[in-house]
Design an enzyme around this catalytic site. Structure first.
Site, PDB file in Angstrom:
ATOM      1  N   THR A  44       8.012   2.985  -1.101  1.00 45.06           N
ATOM      2  CA  THR A  44       7.414   3.628   0.079  1.00 45.06           C
ATOM      3  C   THR A  44       5.909   3.799  -0.140  1.00 45.06           C
ATOM      4  O   THR A  44       5.433   3.885  -1.276  1.00 45.06           O
ATOM      5  CB  THR A  44       8.071   4.996   0.381  1.00 45.06           C
ATOM      6  N   SER A  47       1.364   0.393   1.915  1.00 41.24           N
ATOM      7  CA  SER A  47       0.277  -0.213   2.691  1.00 41.24           C
ATOM      8  C   SER A  47      -1.094   0.025   2.081  1.00 41.24           C
ATOM      9  O   SER A  47      -2.043  -0.701   2.386  1.00 41.24           O
ATOM     10  CB  SER A  47       0.309   0.329   4.130  1.00 41.24           C
ATOM     11  N   GLY A  49      -3.459   2.078  -1.434  1.00 37.75           N
ATOM     12  CA  GLY A  49      -3.500   2.863  -2.666  1.00 37.75           C
ATOM     13  C   GLY A  49      -2.544   2.407  -3.755  1.00 37.75           C
ATOM     14  O   GLY A  49      -2.353   1.220  -4.025  1.00 37.75           O
ATOM     15  N   TYR A 190       0.026  21.058   0.185  1.00 38.06           N
ATOM     16  CA  TYR A 190       0.343  19.884  -0.642  1.00 38.06           C
ATOM     17  C   TYR A 190       1.208  20.265  -1.832  1.00 38.06           C
ATOM     18  O   TYR A 190       2.269  19.679  -2.068  1.00 38.06           O
ATOM     19  CB  TYR A 190      -0.972  19.254  -1.110  1.00 38.06           C
TER      20      TYR A 190
HETATM   21  N1  NAP Z   1      -4.555   9.825  -5.280  1.00 40.98           N
HETATM   22  C1  NAP Z   1      -4.315  10.806  -6.168  1.00 40.98           C
HETATM   23  O1  NAP Z   1      -5.255  11.365  -6.771  1.00 40.98           O
HETATM   24  C2  NAP Z   1      -2.898  11.237  -6.457  1.00 40.98           C
HETATM   25  C3  NAP Z   1      -2.668  12.109  -7.526  1.00 40.98           C
HETATM   26  C4  NAP Z   1      -1.371  12.523  -7.819  1.00 40.98           C
HETATM   27  C5  NAP Z   1      -0.323  12.061  -7.044  1.00 40.98           C
HETATM   28  N2  NAP Z   1      -0.563  11.226  -5.997  1.00 40.98           N
HETATM   29  C6  NAP Z   1       0.582  10.782  -5.190  1.00 40.98           C
HETATM   30  O2  NAP Z   1       0.599   9.370  -5.161  1.00 40.98           O
HETATM   31  C7  NAP Z   1       1.227   8.909  -3.977  1.00 40.98           C
HETATM   32  C8  NAP Z   1       0.399   7.793  -3.343  1.00 40.98           C
HETATM   33  O3  NAP Z   1      -0.872   8.309  -3.003  1.00 40.98           O
HETATM   34  P1  NAP Z   1      -2.183   7.400  -2.817  1.00 40.98           P
HETATM   35  O4  NAP Z   1      -3.262   8.098  -3.557  1.00 40.98           O
HETATM   36  O5  NAP Z   1      -1.900   5.988  -3.092  1.00 40.98           O
HETATM   37  O6  NAP Z   1      -2.461   7.664  -1.268  1.00 40.98           O
HETATM   38  P2  NAP Z   1      -2.813   6.676  -0.058  1.00 40.98           P
HETATM   39  O7  NAP Z   1      -3.733   5.610  -0.496  1.00 40.98           O
HETATM   40  O8  NAP Z   1      -3.214   7.572   1.057  1.00 40.98           O
HETATM   41  O9  NAP Z   1      -1.396   6.028   0.274  1.00 40.98           O
HETATM   42  C9  NAP Z   1      -0.357   6.804   0.810  1.00 40.98           C
HETATM   43  C10 NAP Z   1       0.715   5.857   1.304  1.00 40.98           C
HETATM   44  O10 NAP Z   1       1.757   6.628   1.921  1.00 40.98           O
HETATM   45  C11 NAP Z   1       2.010   6.100   3.221  1.00 40.98           C
HETATM   46  N3  NAP Z   1       2.442   7.156   4.113  1.00 40.98           N
HETATM   47  C12 NAP Z   1       1.788   8.309   4.400  1.00 40.98           C
HETATM   48  N4  NAP Z   1       2.457   9.013   5.331  1.00 40.98           N
HETATM   49  C13 NAP Z   1       3.564   8.279   5.631  1.00 40.98           C
HETATM   50  C14 NAP Z   1       4.634   8.474   6.531  1.00 40.98           C
HETATM   51  N5  NAP Z   1       4.699   9.560   7.323  1.00 40.98           N
HETATM   52  N6  NAP Z   1       5.597   7.537   6.606  1.00 40.98           N
HETATM   53  C15 NAP Z   1       5.536   6.416   5.821  1.00 40.98           C
HETATM   54  N7  NAP Z   1       4.535   6.185   4.955  1.00 40.98           N
HETATM   55  C16 NAP Z   1       3.561   7.109   4.866  1.00 40.98           C
HETATM   56  C17 NAP Z   1       0.681   5.505   3.650  1.00 40.98           C
HETATM   57  O11 NAP Z   1       0.853   4.496   4.608  1.00 40.98           O
HETATM   58  P3  NAP Z   1       0.589   4.629   6.184  1.00 40.98           P
HETATM   59  O12 NAP Z   1      -0.601   5.502   6.368  1.00 40.98           O
HETATM   60  O13 NAP Z   1       0.416   3.203   6.595  1.00 40.98           O
HETATM   61  O14 NAP Z   1       1.854   5.221   6.698  1.00 40.98           O
HETATM   62  C18 NAP Z   1       0.187   4.896   2.355  1.00 40.98           C
HETATM   63  O15 NAP Z   1       0.748   3.610   2.163  1.00 40.98           O
HETATM   64  C19 NAP Z   1       1.387  10.153  -3.084  1.00 40.98           C
HETATM   65  O16 NAP Z   1       2.729  10.592  -3.131  1.00 40.98           O
HETATM   66  C20 NAP Z   1       0.487  11.183  -3.736  1.00 40.98           C
HETATM   67  O17 NAP Z   1       0.937  12.512  -3.512  1.00 40.98           O
HETATM   68  C21 NAP Z   1      -1.823  10.791  -5.690  1.00 40.98           C
END
Ligand code: NAP
Length: 304
Positions: A44, A47, A49, A190
């Site tokens: 999941t 798209s 990150g 969050y």
């Molecule tokens: N970045 C950080 O510093 C960090 C740190 C710790 C943990 N994380 C965790 O890592 C994971 C990925 O984060 P990322 O940093 O890669 O963020 P990101 O670049 O914003 O990617 C988030 C992904 O989730 C999808 N998404 C969001 N809402 C959705 C929905 N309602 N239904 C289906 N898909 C959805 C988005 O796609 P669409 O917008 O196309 O739906 C996107 O593909 C998250 O769970 C986050 O909590 C991130």
């Protein structure tokens, strides 16, 4: 195929402290291939990150990928890139915060591909906003619970029967380091929602292990993505590129540990138990001398 899709270049000193701040990954395509070739993987948030980078890496290693996100055009681009490189991927565009869409996604995917070997729960939404700015924004709490907690619960519930029947399965959750530490100011929506699923899965893990189903919870600190981009200071701190984060997921798949944590986390947990009052005071000071981000203020003003 190499796709480095990191948004910001981190500072040199931040890179130097990376060993302490970030969980260790595994960058070994042969081992990954042994673990995933021909395996059905539901990923999941593919798209952008971490999810996008992970999709390319898993496709390279011969996995059969079912990719989920809302942005259908972007998801199709990811699938097209994977197929152009000889990989196998299928796009399932769905909003996982909407139970009827999550249900339809699982039903269609299982009808078409029958089972899932590995679920990577990566889709998520982050909000960093002070409570004063959130008083008229109940939707912040509803939407983070919907995507970070209830959506993943629904997916796992739907996949467990077939995993149990096949006596195998691996559920990998991209959690966050914050849920293992005392709560930080401005992160109520969050941290509470990520914490809810983290605890849910760790509880369920105790029941399903004996049925052949493994779980791994990954606790990253900072990953340089569009999620962390609106909080500019995050990109001054030691974090991971999306490719490095994909390597951590790779380690989860190959070694199947119960969790993967950054080296600083265990000492951090112990310190927070031993010295709760100074830590709380420190957190209050951080709140006092920091601000809501421009992005957060703007989206609140626009009512988003
Ligand atoms: N970045 C950080 O510093 C960090 C740190 C710790 C943990 N994380 C965790 O890592 C994971 C990925 O984060 P990322 O940093 O890669 O963020 P990101 O670049 O914003 O990617 C988030 C992904 O989730 C999808 N998404 C969001 N809402 C959705 C929905 N309602 N239904 C289906 N898909 C959805 C988005 O796609 P669409 O917008 O196309 O739906 C996107 O593909 C998250 O769970 C986050 O909590 C991130």
């Amino acid at each position: 195929m190499t796709h480095n899709i990191t948004h910001h270049k981190p500072h040199i000193w931040a890179r130097a402290l990376s060993w302490l701040a970030n969980p260790k990954g595994l960058n070994n395509l042969d081992k990954l291939r042994n673990a995933v070739e021909g395996k059905h993987i539901l990923l999941t948030g593919a798209s952008f990150g971490i999810g996008e980078a992970t999709a390319y890496r898993l496709a390279n290693a011969g996995a059969i990928l079912f990719l989920v996100a809302r942005s259908s055009d972007k998801l199709q681009q990811v699938v097209a890139k994977i197929r152009a490189g000889g990989g196998q991927a299928y796009a399932y565009s769905a909003d996982l915060s909407k139970p009827e869409q999550a249900k339809a996604l699982i039903e269609t995917m299982l009808a078409e591909h029958h089972y899932v070997d590995i679920l990577i729960n990566n889709a998520g939404k982050s909000i960093r906003r002070s409570i004063m700015m959130s008083e008229n924004r109940f939707q912040d709490f509803e939407r983070t619970m919907a995507i970070n907690y209830l959506g993943p619960v629904q997916l796992v519930l739907a996949l467990l029967p077939s995993m149990r029947a096949r006596k195998q399965g691996h559920i990998i959750n991209i959690s966050t380091w914050g849920v293992r530490m005392p709560p930080g100011a401005r992160w109520a929506a969050y941290q509470a929602s990520k914490g809810a699923f983290d605890i849910w899965l760790r509880s369920v893990a105790l029941e399903i292990k004996a049925q052949g189903i493994d779980t791994t919870s990954i606790y990253p600190a900072i990953v340089y993505t569009r999620m962390s981009a609106p909080t500019p200071w995050m990109h001054l701190l030691p974090g991971m590129t999306t490719d490095e984060a994909a390597h951590v997921i790779e380690r989860a798949i190959v070694d199947k540990p119960i969790d993967i944590i950054p080296p600083f986390l265990r000492p951090g947990e112990v310190t927070s138990v031993l010295f709760p009052a100074p830590i709380r005071k420190g957190m209050q000071l951080v709140f006092k001398y920091s601000k809501d981000s421009e992005a957060s203020i703007k989206s609140a003003q626009k009512g988003l």
